[in-house]
Enzyme design. Structure first.
Site, short mmCIF file in Angstrom:
data_model
loop_
_atom_site.label_atom_id
_atom_site.label_comp_id
_atom_site.label_asym_id
_atom_site.label_seq_id
_atom_site.Cartn_x
_atom_site.Cartn_y
_atom_site.Cartn_z
N ARG A 166 40.84 40.05 39.22
CA ARG A 166 42.04 39.94 38.09
C ARG A 166 42.10 41.15 37.52
O ARG A 166 41.33 42.08 37.34
CB ARG A 166 41.19 38.62 37.20
N THR A 168 53.40 34.25 42.49
CA THR A 168 52.11 34.15 43.20
C THR A 168 52.27 34.04 44.74
O THR A 168 53.27 33.48 45.03
CB THR A 168 51.07 33.41 42.64
N THR A 210 48.89 38.05 43.39
CA THR A 210 49.87 37.96 42.59
C THR A 210 50.37 38.89 41.82
O THR A 210 49.53 40.01 41.62
CB THR A 210 49.59 36.74 41.27
N GLU A 235 52.19 37.97 38.94
CA GLU A 235 52.39 36.87 37.86
C GLU A 235 53.92 36.37 38.17
O GLU A 235 54.18 35.83 38.98
CB GLU A 235 52.35 37.60 36.76
N GLU A 260 50.80 40.48 34.25
CA GLU A 260 49.61 39.51 34.06
C GLU A 260 49.41 39.37 32.63
O GLU A 260 48.68 38.29 32.48
CB GLU A 260 48.46 39.98 34.94
N ASP A 319 49.88 36.15 30.61
CA ASP A 319 48.84 35.15 30.68
C ASP A 319 48.16 34.78 29.48
O ASP A 319 47.22 33.82 29.33
CB ASP A 319 48.20 35.01 31.95
N SER A 343 43.57 32.58 34.41
CA SER A 343 44.34 32.29 35.58
C SER A 343 44.11 30.89 36.00
O SER A 343 43.26 30.25 35.64
CB SER A 343 44.13 33.08 36.72
N GLY A 399 52.25 29.19 42.22
CA GLY A 399 52.80 28.53 41.39
C GLY A 399 52.33 28.38 39.85
O GLY A 399 52.57 27.36 39.14
N GLY A 400 51.63 29.53 39.16
CA GLY A 400 51.19 29.53 37.95
C GLY A 400 50.24 28.47 37.69
O GLY A 400 49.54 28.05 38.37
#
Length: 627
Positions: A135, A436, A454, A456, A475, A478, A502, A523-524
């Protein structure tokens, strides 16, 4: 444990016999799969499936079954890159990195070296499941109020935050690739990048999906000079059927091939990235306010991936492994599965089973928002969230005759005295972009990878590093911009070096210690529900994997209305009973884009991609079978 790179000699992974399956009904499964989709007239030859024919794009096939290894992704060029590595003797990790690098070429708005992700790996030699947390991290200068406007004290408008240097986190993807190859791979990073270098140089045929994604981002792409120059060639949208080349990305990959992942974290390229974030290359005349970012070369040099223990829950006698925090994917899907373990979904009609799925997801999302964040900064109760005792308590909220109201309040998994089976009122849910990408790979030795990566939002921050061929992520949007409430700051406020929460949920399911399923989705925040619903379709509702992937989706994330795809909304037989229970639905054109595979009882692997969503995906196997 923090890791970026450990250079060592490569060694091939020892082969082992094909997977064995226990008491599965092989004939019934194969028959149901045959009925689910029309069979092609003849299976493609191995040579045709993986050959690089130059200008002709590879054929898209949503299902492929056979031996020797498999790849599934959203794009046939990417799947072919992974297959090329498998055919040359590489293993599943090698193929995953090759596929991901190719996705950086053909899916540049969803993933690439400017982003991050999570990788889950089943190692056949030891039987263990491992994960890498790649991440993105916040710069050292980021503070809890970094997304508040100093002039007003209010949150920066979300669109303004996205299209800014402020949203860019330190990328984790290059370090993820190198760490995975160093620990489990059999080839070098340079070899794994070779198909993607060739693809970026020669180009790929633009399809309608790529053109449509470019069109949706056209306005903001025009506001950044290097982005417009790369993705709007000649100042125009790329035409479907035209050839798109990215020589800058080919050069970036060559640099990584020579210098390893350090090329992105040290030296000239690191300086270029930091400079681009701090002084975004805004086009003359752009009317957009673009805030500068906080990243320095020191932030890049300090980046490390983390090897984390996976989450694990037992469901219907199977072991379900996924990603632990900083992702909420494993804890949230795992809590929902634990809740549903107490209900006989297979014995219910479909509407009743969907009701229980929606309610379990609603409850798990309520707990996710309160408790899950970066465990280096918050005391995340991962073990308690996944305890059967907590799931049993939360399951008592499910009323078979009535839907719960959202937002639902969370419960404290560490305080059993507070559990009273009451449905309190909770707070608003967070936002994650719907982009993503995901891929799965398997090899002839039984290694399996499930990998979600991803930048984002589709198109990330819209900022391209000049001349380098890749977009930077957004990102850091988020993070929660404000505390959960006056009394609770919450686990997901920004912070120096912190990983934003995430929803990515790369998942591997074992039966009797051996891989049965691997899956994941973009798809978040809908990623979790997409993975969960696909698992339930396959394991509880009697669907073959291609049917489970293609089925209409619903995504309840502790919101008053549940986003639902058109095919569900048009089905009165399922929609009406749920509306009578109090469920409300809102249209969503598409939810997720699964890439998955299943190991069949006879040792064959069935790779499955989306038949339609995001233009359809691509499933390939090394040696296709004809049945």
């Amino acid at each position: 444990m923090p890791v970026r790179h450990v250079r060592r000699a490569r060694r091939p992974r020892s082969p082992r016999s094909p997977f064995r399956r226990g008491a599965c009904a092989a004939a019934a499964l194969v028959t149901s799969l045959a009925l689910a989709l029309p069979a092609p007239a003849a299976a493609p030859s191995a040579a045709a499936e993986g050959a690089d024919t130059g200008r002709e794009p590879p054929a898209k096939r949503p299902v492929a079954t056979g031996y020797g290894g498999a790849v599934s992704s959203v794009d046939p060029y990417a799947s072919r890159a992974g297959l090329e590595v498998l055919r040359a003797g590489g293993n599943a990790v090698d193929a995953a990195v090759a596929t991901a690098a190719a996705l950086g070429v053909v899916e540049p708005y969803s993933a690439g070296v400017g982003g991050g992700g999570y990788l889950v790996h089943h190692e056949a030699r030891t039987g263990r499941v491992h994960t890498i947390d790649g991440r993105e991290t916040a710069p050292a200068a980021m503070r809890p109020d970094s997304f508040l406007d100093p002039a007003t004290g209010k949150p920066v408008p979300f669109d303004e935050a996205v299209n800014s240097g402020l949203s860019v986190g330190v990328p984790g993807t290059p370090a993820t690739w190198e760490a995975a190859l160093d620990r489990w791979g059999s080839i070098s990073l340079a070899r794994a990048l070779r198909p993607a270098v060739r693809l970026a140089e020669r180009g790929f045929t633009v399809d309608e999906e790529f053109r449509a994604q470019t069109a949706r981002n056209e306005d903001r792409f025009r506001d950044f000079t290097p982005t417009a120059e790369l993705f709007l060639p000649g100042g125009e949208l790329p035409e479907a059927g035209s050839r798109f080349r990215n020589p800058g990305l080919a050069d970036t990959y060559r640099l990584m091939a020579r210098e390893g992942a350090d090329a992105l974290y040290q030296g000239r390229l690191a300086r270029e990235i930091a400079s681009t974030v701090r002084r975004p290359p805004v086009a003359p005349g752009a009317g957009r306010r673009v805030r500068p970012g906080l990243m320095t070369t020191g932030d890049l040099g300090r980046y490390r991936v983390l090897h984390r223990r996976p989450t694990r829950v037992d469901y219907r006698g199977l072991e379900v492994y996924s990603m632990a925090p900083s992702s909420s994917g494993g804890t949230t899907a795992g809590e929902a599965l634990n809740i549903l373990e107490g209900f006989d979904l297979a014995g219910m009609d479909r509407a009743r089973a969907l009701h229980h799925y929606l309610e379990a997801s609603r409850i798990a999302y309520a707990d996710r928002g309160r408790w899950v964040g970066d465990p280096a900064f918050s005391d995340v109760p991962t073990e308690e969230l996944l305890s059967e005792r907590f799931a049993k308590e939360r399951a008592c909220l499910i009323d078979p005759g009535r839907a719960l109201d959202s937002p639902l309040a969370p419960a404290d998994p560490r305080d059993p005295d507070s559990w009273d089976c009451s449905a309190g009122r909770g707070g608003a849910q967070d936002h994650e972009g719907p982009s993503t990408t995901h891929l799965v790979t398997a090899d002839r030795w039984g290694n399996v990878v499930s990998y979600t990566l991803t930048i984002e939002q589709t198109g990330g921050s819209a900022i391209t590093v000049p001349g380098r061929g890749f977009l930077l992520n957004n990102e850091l949007t988020d993070f929660d911009f404000t505390p959960l409430s006056e009394d609770v700051a919450g686990p997901n406020l920004p912070g120096p070096g912190k990983r934003p929460r995430s929803s990515m949920a790369p998942t591997i399911v074992l039966e009797d210690g051996r891989p049965l399923l691997a899956l994941g989705s973009p798809g978040g925040s809908t990623i979790i529900t997409t993975v969960l619903q696909t698992l339930l379709n396959r394991l509880d509702l009697g669907m073959a994997l291609p049917e489970a992937v293609a089925a209409p989706r619903l995504s309840q994330r502790n919101t008053a209305a549940t986003p639902a795809e058109p095919a569900f909304l048009e089905s009165a037989a399922e929609r009406a009973p749920l509306e009578r229970l109090g469920h409300r639905f809102t249209p969503s054109p598409r939810i997720g884009a699964v890439a998955a595979l299943e190991v069949l009882p006879d040792g064959r692997v069935r790779a499955v991609a989306e038949p339609e969503r995001r233009g359809g995906g691509s499933a390939m196997v090394v040696r296709p079978s004809r049945r």
